[in-house]
Design a protein around this motif. Structure first.
Motif, PDB file in Angstrom:
ATOM      1  N   GLU A  24     -40.172  51.884  74.094  1.00  0.00           N
ATOM      2  CA  GLU A  24     -40.063  51.412  72.717  1.00  0.00           C
ATOM      3  C   GLU A  24     -40.932  50.185  72.538  1.00  0.00           C
ATOM      4  O   GLU A  24     -41.411  49.595  73.517  1.00  0.00           O
ATOM      5  CB  GLU A  24     -38.610  51.098  72.341  1.00  0.00           C
ATOM      6  CG  GLU A  24     -37.946  52.163  71.483  1.00  0.00           C
ATOM      7  CD  GLU A  24     -38.716  52.495  70.212  1.00  0.00           C
ATOM      8  OE1 GLU A  24     -39.517  51.664  69.759  1.00  0.00           O
ATOM      9  OE2 GLU A  24     -38.522  53.584  69.665  1.00  0.00           O
TER      10      GLU A  24
ATOM     11  N   LEU B  84     -41.963  46.701  69.626  1.00  0.00           N
ATOM     12  CA  LEU B  84     -41.786  45.898  68.420  1.00  0.00           C
ATOM     13  C   LEU B  84     -43.042  45.072  68.200  1.00  0.00           C
ATOM     14  O   LEU B  84     -43.755  44.725  69.156  1.00  0.00           O
ATOM     15  CB  LEU B  84     -40.599  44.938  68.567  1.00  0.00           C
ATOM     16  CG  LEU B  84     -39.198  45.513  68.689  1.00  0.00           C
ATOM     17  CD1 LEU B  84     -38.223  44.402  69.053  1.00  0.00           C
ATOM     18  CD2 LEU B  84     -38.785  46.194  67.394  1.00  0.00           C
TER      19      LEU B  84
ATOM     20  N   LYS C 174     -33.086  48.435  61.973  1.00  0.00           N
ATOM     21  CA  LYS C 174     -33.838  49.637  62.325  1.00  0.00           C
ATOM     22  C   LYS C 174     -32.911  50.768  62.745  1.00  0.00           C
ATOM     23  O   LYS C 174     -31.751  50.536  63.111  1.00  0.00           O
ATOM     24  CB  LYS C 174     -34.832  49.320  63.449  1.00  0.00           C
ATOM     25  CG  LYS C 174     -35.934  48.345  63.027  1.00  0.00           C
ATOM     26  CD  LYS C 174     -36.890  48.066  64.170  1.00  0.00           C
ATOM     27  CE  LYS C 174     -37.998  47.103  63.757  1.00  0.00           C
ATOM     28  NZ  LYS C 174     -38.965  47.715  62.818  1.00  0.00           N
TER      29      LYS C 174
ATOM     30  N   LYS D 274     -34.607  52.918  68.137  1.00  0.00           N
ATOM     31  CA  LYS D 274     -35.365  51.726  68.551  1.00  0.00           C
ATOM     32  C   LYS D 274     -34.618  50.908  69.599  1.00  0.00           C
ATOM     33  O   LYS D 274     -35.232  50.100  70.304  1.00  0.00           O
ATOM     34  CB  LYS D 274     -35.641  50.830  67.342  1.00  0.00           C
ATOM     35  CG  LYS D 274     -36.554  51.408  66.293  1.00  0.00           C
ATOM     36  CD  LYS D 274     -37.958  51.652  66.814  1.00  0.00           C
ATOM     37  CE  LYS D 274     -38.766  50.402  67.044  1.00  0.00           C
ATOM     38  NZ  LYS D 274     -40.178  50.696  67.381  1.00  0.00           N
TER      39      LYS D 274
ATOM     40  N   ASN E 175     -44.099  54.568  71.021  1.00  0.00           N
ATOM     41  CA  ASN E 175     -42.721  54.720  71.484  1.00  0.00           C
ATOM     42  C   ASN E 175     -42.418  56.195  71.759  1.00  0.00           C
ATOM     43  O   ASN E 175     -43.114  57.099  71.290  1.00  0.00           O
ATOM     44  CB  ASN E 175     -41.732  54.131  70.477  1.00  0.00           C
ATOM     45  CG  ASN E 175     -41.913  54.649  69.078  1.00  0.00           C
ATOM     46  OD1 ASN E 175     -42.968  54.476  68.470  1.00  0.00           O
ATOM     47  ND2 ASN E 175     -40.890  55.308  68.552  1.00  0.00           N
TER      48      ASN E 175
ATOM     49  N   TYR F 175     -40.674  60.508  63.554  1.00  0.00           N
ATOM     50  CA  TYR F 175     -40.266  59.190  64.040  1.00  0.00           C
ATOM     51  C   TYR F 175     -41.483  58.277  64.135  1.00  0.00           C
ATOM     52  O   TYR F 175     -42.356  58.472  64.989  1.00  0.00           O
ATOM     53  CB  TYR F 175     -39.596  59.309  65.411  1.00  0.00           C
ATOM     54  CG  TYR F 175     -38.402  60.231  65.395  1.00  0.00           C
ATOM     55  CD1 TYR F 175     -37.166  59.791  64.909  1.00  0.00           C
ATOM     56  CD2 TYR F 175     -38.503  61.545  65.841  1.00  0.00           C
ATOM     57  CE1 TYR F 175     -36.072  60.634  64.877  1.00  0.00           C
ATOM     58  CE2 TYR F 175     -37.408  62.401  65.809  1.00  0.00           C
ATOM     59  CZ  TYR F 175     -36.197  61.932  65.323  1.00  0.00           C
ATOM     60  OH  TYR F 175     -35.123  62.778  65.292  1.00  0.00           O
TER      61      TYR F 175
ATOM     62  N   TYR G 237     -42.191  51.956  63.265  1.00  0.00           N
ATOM     63  CA  TYR G 237     -41.352  50.886  62.722  1.00  0.00           C
ATOM     64  C   TYR G 237     -39.872  51.255  62.663  1.00  0.00           C
ATOM     65  O   TYR G 237     -39.014  50.428  62.971  1.00  0.00           O
ATOM     66  CB  TYR G 237     -41.869  50.466  61.348  1.00  0.00           C
ATOM     67  CG  TYR G 237     -43.101  49.600  61.464  1.00  0.00           C
ATOM     68  CD1 TYR G 237     -42.990  48.237  61.701  1.00  0.00           C
ATOM     69  CD2 TYR G 237     -44.370  50.153  61.384  1.00  0.00           C
ATOM     70  CE1 TYR G 237     -44.115  47.442  61.849  1.00  0.00           C
ATOM     71  CE2 TYR G 237     -45.504  49.374  61.531  1.00  0.00           C
ATOM     72  CZ  TYR G 237     -45.375  48.014  61.767  1.00  0.00           C
ATOM     73  OH  TYR G 237     -46.488  47.232  61.930  1.00  0.00           O
ATOM     74  N   ALA G 238     -39.549  52.449  62.235  1.00  0.00           N
ATOM     75  CA  ALA G 238     -38.153  52.918  62.193  1.00  0.00           C
ATOM     76  C   ALA G 238     -37.249  52.021  61.361  1.00  0.00           C
ATOM     77  O   ALA G 238     -36.063  51.892  61.654  1.00  0.00           O
ATOM     78  CB  ALA G 238     -37.591  53.046  63.609  1.00  0.00           C
TER      79      ALA G 238
END
Length: 322
Positions: free
Chosen positions: A196, A198, A234, A238, A255, A265, A268-269
């Motif tokens: 994953e 960010l 999110k 995530k 991810n 998917y 950012y989710a």
């Protein structure tokens, strides 16, 4: 509605024994798997519930989240027997059934990449970060809803220890890869290990945190022991579990679910009711405890945390960057 900010959650929204007993009925009903998250703090009225179930080792607590109010937590047995954790199995009950295979000691987390102080941190040292620990009430808005009394610490403060450089634009996380301890990895449902990522400003936001426990005790295996990510605004995929690697990178990482199904998917989710999943609407979600076919509520942009996090996405097309 801002459940987590003002504590407006009805008793009927909390998981009860009847729903727990009917879990297989819920699974058969084919509820959606996309999870959104709301975060809140522990109110004084519910403090007595934090005595804990006595299942795992206690964690020293030093403070409480500033968010939320008097939210009654979902019972421990429900939180720990209805989970999404493919590495431990593919049904909602499978992670709990297979959790004994996940041995979490010894355990360490490697931090590397674009940072001045890379290193390996033992889990025992991570658990000693008690001066930064907070208790969180966490409402999981998925095909069901739970209020989880997480124990954790701010992700940003942890990452700052390693002094990310100006090249660190993103943070990449990786789950343990060990099919013996995580038997679900014996099946090629995903390209293991789970990954994953960010953006660095998302990771540094004060609402983002790392969970090391729940109900005042260390995390059970099925909930992502010994260390998992929780990003309240999110969707649930995530929130990577059983983390062993954190890497500061310059380019946006791919991810796991994005690599598997990029049209479903995104990176950012972010919880966004106006962007439907290709196979279902995300405008409403079910509330566990109101029956299989009832209890739907409107889904809120960023799970109701627009005031806190919308500025992170200023000027972005949220339909394109979903």
């Amino acid at each position: 509605m801002r459940f987590s900010r003002y504590g407006r959650i009805r008793p009927s929204e909390i998981t009860d024994q009847e729903v727990w007993r009917k879990r297989r009925q819920l699974i058969t009903a084919g509820m959606a798997a996309g999870a959104g998250l709301l975060l809140g703090g522990i109110g004084s009225q519910a403090g007595a519930a934090m005595t804990g179930p006595g299942k795992n080792r206690k964690i020293l607590l030093s403070g409480e989240s500033a968010y939320g109010g008097n939210l009654a937590p979902t019972e421990y047995e429900h939180i720990t027997t209805y989970n999404n954790f493919y590495e431990l199995g593919y049904g909602k009950e499978a992670p709990a059934e297979n959790a004994a295979a996940l041995k979490t000691r010894p355990w360490s987390v490697k931090v590397s990449g674009e940072c001045a102080r890379p290193g390996l941190m033992d889990m025992e040292d991570i658990l000693k970060l008690d001066q930064e620990e907070r208790i969180y009430r966490f409402r999981c808005v998925e095909a069901w809803a739970m209020v989880v009394p997480w124990v954790g610490f701010p992700l940003g403060k942890f990452l700052q220890r390693f002094q990310p450089t100006s090249k660190a634009k993103y943070v990449e996380f990786e789950t343990l890869y060990d099919p013996q301890r995580l038997p679900g990895q014996k099946r090629t449902v995903l390209d293991w290990p789970y990954r994953e990522g960010l953006r660095i400003d998302e990771a540094m936001h004060p609402l983002a945190f790392m969970a090391t426990g729940l109900y005042g005790e260390v995390l059970p295996g099925q909930n992502g022991a010994p260390l998992r990510l929780v990003i309240p605004w999110k969707y649930g995929f995530k929130n990577i579990k059983s983390i062993v690697s954190i890497r500061f990178v310059e380019k946006q990482p791919i991810n796991s679910w994005q690599a598997t199904a990029a049209n479903e998917y995104g990176f950012y989710a972010n919880v966004n009711p106006d962007v439907p999943h290709p196979r279902w609407s995300q405008k409403r979600h079910r509330v566990l405890g109101r029956g299989v076919f009832g209890g739907k509520e409107d889904t809120l942009l960023f799970n109701g945390y627009a005031d806190e996090v919308a500025s992170l996405y200023s000027g972005m097309d949220l339909r394109k960057y979903f």
